[in-house]
Scaffold this motif. Structure first.
Motif, PDB file in Angstrom:
ATOM      1  N   SER A 153       0.834  -1.207   0.000  1.00  0.00           N
ATOM      2  CA  SER A 153       0.000   0.000   0.000  1.00  0.00           C
ATOM      3  C   SER A 153       0.864   1.250   0.000  1.00  0.00           C
ATOM      4  N   ALA A 154       1.929   1.245   0.802  1.00  0.00           N
ATOM      5  CA  ALA A 154       2.834   2.395   0.850  1.00  0.00           C
ATOM      6  C   ALA A 154       3.533   2.595  -0.491  1.00  0.00           C
ATOM      7  N   VAL A 155       3.942   1.479  -1.115  1.00  0.00           N
ATOM      8  CA  VAL A 155       4.610   1.558  -2.423  1.00  0.00           C
ATOM      9  C   VAL A 155       3.642   2.094  -3.478  1.00  0.00           C
ATOM     10  N   ILE A 156       2.408   1.615  -3.438  1.00  0.00           N
ATOM     11  CA  ILE A 156       1.394   2.062  -4.392  1.00  0.00           C
ATOM     12  C   ILE A 156       1.170   3.565  -4.262  1.00  0.00           C
ATOM     13  N   LEU A 157       1.047   4.044  -3.027  1.00  0.00           N
ATOM     14  CA  LEU A 157       0.838   5.462  -2.807  1.00  0.00           C
ATOM     15  C   LEU A 157       2.032   6.271  -3.327  1.00  0.00           C
ATOM     16  N   ALA A 158       3.244   5.773  -3.084  1.00  0.00           N
ATOM     17  CA  ALA A 158       4.445   6.467  -3.563  1.00  0.00           C
ATOM     18  C   ALA A 158       4.445   6.565  -5.086  1.00  0.00           C
ATOM     19  N   VAL A 159       4.045   5.479  -5.750  1.00  0.00           N
ATOM     20  CA  VAL A 159       3.994   5.480  -7.219  1.00  0.00           C
ATOM     21  C   VAL A 159       2.944   6.473  -7.718  1.00  0.00           C
ATOM     22  N   LEU A 160       1.795   6.523  -7.046  1.00  0.00           N
ATOM     23  CA  LEU A 160       0.740   7.460  -7.429  1.00  0.00           C
ATOM     24  C   LEU A 160       1.218   8.906  -7.292  1.00  0.00           C
ATOM     25  N   VAL A 161       1.856   9.193  -6.163  1.00  0.00           N
ATOM     26  CA  VAL A 161       2.364  10.555  -5.930  1.00  0.00           C
ATOM     27  C   VAL A 161       3.371  10.926  -7.011  1.00  0.00           C
ATOM     28  N   LEU A 162       4.283  10.003  -7.317  1.00  0.00           N
ATOM     29  CA  LEU A 162       5.279  10.253  -8.357  1.00  0.00           C
ATOM     30  C   LEU A 162       4.611  10.481  -9.712  1.00  0.00           C
ATOM     31  N   GLY A 163       3.604   9.662 -10.013  1.00  0.00           N
ATOM     32  CA  GLY A 163       2.891   9.802 -11.277  1.00  0.00           C
ATOM     33  C   GLY A 163       2.191  11.144 -11.404  1.00  0.00           C
ATOM     34  N   ILE A 164       1.595  11.600 -10.309  1.00  0.00           N
ATOM     35  CA  ILE A 164       0.912  12.895 -10.331  1.00  0.00           C
ATOM     36  C   ILE A 164       1.914  14.027 -10.545  1.00  0.00           C
ATOM     37  N   LEU A 165       3.024  13.971  -9.820  1.00  0.00           N
ATOM     38  CA  LEU A 165       4.023  15.032  -9.942  1.00  0.00           C
ATOM     39  C   LEU A 165       4.667  15.047 -11.330  1.00  0.00           C
ATOM     40  N   ILE A 166       4.863  13.858 -11.920  1.00  0.00           N
ATOM     41  CA  ILE A 166       5.406  13.793 -13.280  1.00  0.00           C
ATOM     42  C   ILE A 166       4.389  14.350 -14.275  1.00  0.00           C
ATOM     43  N   ASP A 167       3.121  13.961 -14.081  1.00  0.00           N
ATOM     44  CA  ASP A 167       2.068  14.434 -14.976  1.00  0.00           C
ATOM     45  C   ASP A 167       1.950  15.962 -14.942  1.00  0.00           C
ATOM     46  N   GLN A 168       2.157  16.522 -13.761  1.00  0.00           N
ATOM     47  CA  GLN A 168       2.044  17.973 -13.588  1.00  0.00           C
ATOM     48  C   GLN A 168       3.422  18.638 -13.484  1.00  0.00           C
ATOM     49  N   ARG A 169       4.432  18.024 -14.104  1.00  0.00           N
ATOM     50  CA  ARG A 169       5.813  18.478 -13.893  1.00  0.00           C
ATOM     51  C   ARG A 169       6.041  19.937 -14.290  1.00  0.00           C
ATOM     52  N   GLU A 170       5.309  20.414 -15.302  1.00  0.00           N
ATOM     53  CA  GLU A 170       5.510  21.793 -15.725  1.00  0.00           C
ATOM     54  C   GLU A 170       5.081  22.783 -14.645  1.00  0.00           C
ATOM     55  N   GLN A 197      -5.215  18.545 -10.766  1.00  0.00           N
ATOM     56  CA  GLN A 197      -4.838  19.645  -9.873  1.00  0.00           C
ATOM     57  C   GLN A 197      -5.426  19.453  -8.477  1.00  0.00           C
ATOM     58  N   ILE A 198      -6.660  18.968  -8.408  1.00  0.00           N
ATOM     59  CA  ILE A 198      -7.298  18.763  -7.102  1.00  0.00           C
ATOM     60  C   ILE A 198      -6.592  17.651  -6.327  1.00  0.00           C
ATOM     61  N   SER A 199      -5.917  16.750  -7.041  1.00  0.00           N
ATOM     62  CA  SER A 199      -5.201  15.662  -6.362  1.00  0.00           C
ATOM     63  C   SER A 199      -3.855  16.106  -5.794  1.00  0.00           C
ATOM     64  N   ILE A 200      -3.354  17.257  -6.234  1.00  0.00           N
ATOM     65  CA  ILE A 200      -2.025  17.721  -5.826  1.00  0.00           C
ATOM     66  C   ILE A 200      -1.885  17.840  -4.301  1.00  0.00           C
ATOM     67  N   PRO A 201      -2.845  18.440  -3.575  1.00  0.00           N
ATOM     68  CA  PRO A 201      -2.686  18.526  -2.115  1.00  0.00           C
ATOM     69  C   PRO A 201      -2.515  17.175  -1.442  1.00  0.00           C
ATOM     70  N   SER A 202      -3.257  16.167  -1.899  1.00  0.00           N
ATOM     71  CA  SER A 202      -3.120  14.835  -1.306  1.00  0.00           C
ATOM     72  C   SER A 202      -1.759  14.236  -1.607  1.00  0.00           C
ATOM     73  N   ALA A 203      -1.257  14.477  -2.827  1.00  0.00           N
ATOM     74  CA  ALA A 203       0.069  13.981  -3.180  1.00  0.00           C
ATOM     75  C   ALA A 203       1.143  14.653  -2.330  1.00  0.00           C
ATOM     76  N   VAL A 204       1.042  15.965  -2.168  1.00  0.00           N
ATOM     77  CA  VAL A 204       2.026  16.705  -1.375  1.00  0.00           C
ATOM     78  C   VAL A 204       1.909  16.316   0.103  1.00  0.00           C
ATOM     79  N   TYR A 205       0.681  16.182   0.589  1.00  0.00           N
ATOM     80  CA  TYR A 205       0.468  15.769   1.981  1.00  0.00           C
ATOM     81  C   TYR A 205       1.134  14.430   2.252  1.00  0.00           C
ATOM     82  N   SER A 206       1.060  13.531   1.285  1.00  0.00           N
ATOM     83  CA  SER A 206       1.648  12.199   1.456  1.00  0.00           C
ATOM     84  C   SER A 206       3.155  12.271   1.646  1.00  0.00           C
TER      85      SER A 206
END
Length: 289
Positions: free
Chosen positions: A173-190, A255-264
């Motif tokens: 579960s922790a690994v999955i969350l880390a991958v999701l956070v990374l994916g979001i940040l890459i998707d929004q890298r600009e 964009q709405i997912s960004i706070p959850s990714a950063v919080y993680s």
């Protein structure tokens, strides 16, 4: 974000995490609430009332952009994550209370999560661009509750298997969350640096406030130390995967997912540091005068 990640991987990830939660649950976990009504009531009050109010105050004071503000409120409305049980175990919390709180709060959030999120959407006049409709809410919590139910059934029929799978599923579960956070940040890298600048302080402050509130308020209400530790971890360690799923799949906004990714990013580090602080406090209080 890539469609394969959102339409296949993200629902599958959430399903695995919730199945893992189900493996740790029994019907007795729901009945156990009656044995600690004060601890449960205080923790749920913190989770469902105090934290959303605090979060709303933070996003207003820090003047977050509307979509990020809604993302923060979505995070605040999300129930505790499965990792809360692990942190509680590591730092001498009442893990049974954690399990019960996670179970009860996951049910309550069927109502509270869309209610709080829609209030935020309406406050920022975003109804024309994002909405959390009832049909979508039912879909989300089918994805949440069906795997939990299957996990509980597996535990009832194969308790040994459920016990053996507990640690691997938590790590996964922790690994999955880390991958999701990374994916979001890459998707929004600009725009990632700007988002981090906009929401980083809010996410960090909210994480600290959540952990401290989850401990201080129960203790002030006369809740036992171990139960207060459990409450702190339950309230501070949110189900960020659920919040990310709702943001990306239901509200159709990365964009709405960004706070959850950063919080993680902050959540696991701050929970560990806070746990060390609480452990040292417990050790000092146990020493003879």
């Amino acid at each position: 974000m890539d469609s394969a990640l959102t339409t296949v991987a993200l629902p599958l990830a959430l399903g695995i995490i919730m199945f893992g939660l189900g493996l740790s649950l029994t019907p007795g976990d729901f009945r156990r609430v009656a044995s600690a009504p004060k601890a449960v009531a205080v923790a749920l009050t913190c989770q469902l009332v105090i934290l959303p109010v605090v979060c709303f105050g933070l996003v207003k004071v820090l003047d977050l952009p509307p979509l990020l503000a809604v993302g923060m409120m979505l995070l605040a409305a999300s129930p505790g994550g499965t990792s809360a049980n692990l942190f509680s175990h590591l730092f001498r919390g009442d893990v049974a209370l954690n399990v019960s709180l996670t179970a009860i709060n996951s049910i309550i959030s069927i109502i509270s999560l869309p209610l709080i999120t829609n209030l935020a959407i309406n406050h920022y006049d975003l109804g024309d661009s994002v909405s959390l409709q009832f049909v979508k809410v039912v879909e989300v919590f089918a994805i949440v509750l069906v795997p939990v139910t299957i996990g509980m059934l597996v535990r009832a029929r194969a308790a040994g298997f459920a016990t053996r799978m507990d640690k691997p599923v938590r790590i996964g579960s922790a690994v999955i969350l880390a991958v999701l956070v990374l994916g979001i940040l890459i998707d929004q890298r600009e725009d990632a640096a700007g988002y981090l600048a906009d929401v980083g302080l809010a996410a960090a402050l909210f994480c600290v406030i959540s952990l401290v509130t989850g401990y201080v308020v129960p203790r002030a209400a006369g809740v036992r130390e171990a139960q207060a530790v459990a409450s702190s971890m339950e309230i501070g360690v949110h189900n960020a995967t659920l919040a990310i799923y709702v943001a990306v799949e239901v509200l159709d906004s990365t964009q709405i997912s960004i706070p959850s990714a950063v919080y993680s990013i902050f959540m696991f580090a701050f929970a560990a540091l806070w746990g060390v602080v609480l452990t040292k406090r417990l050790a000092r209080s146990a020493q003879p005068a």
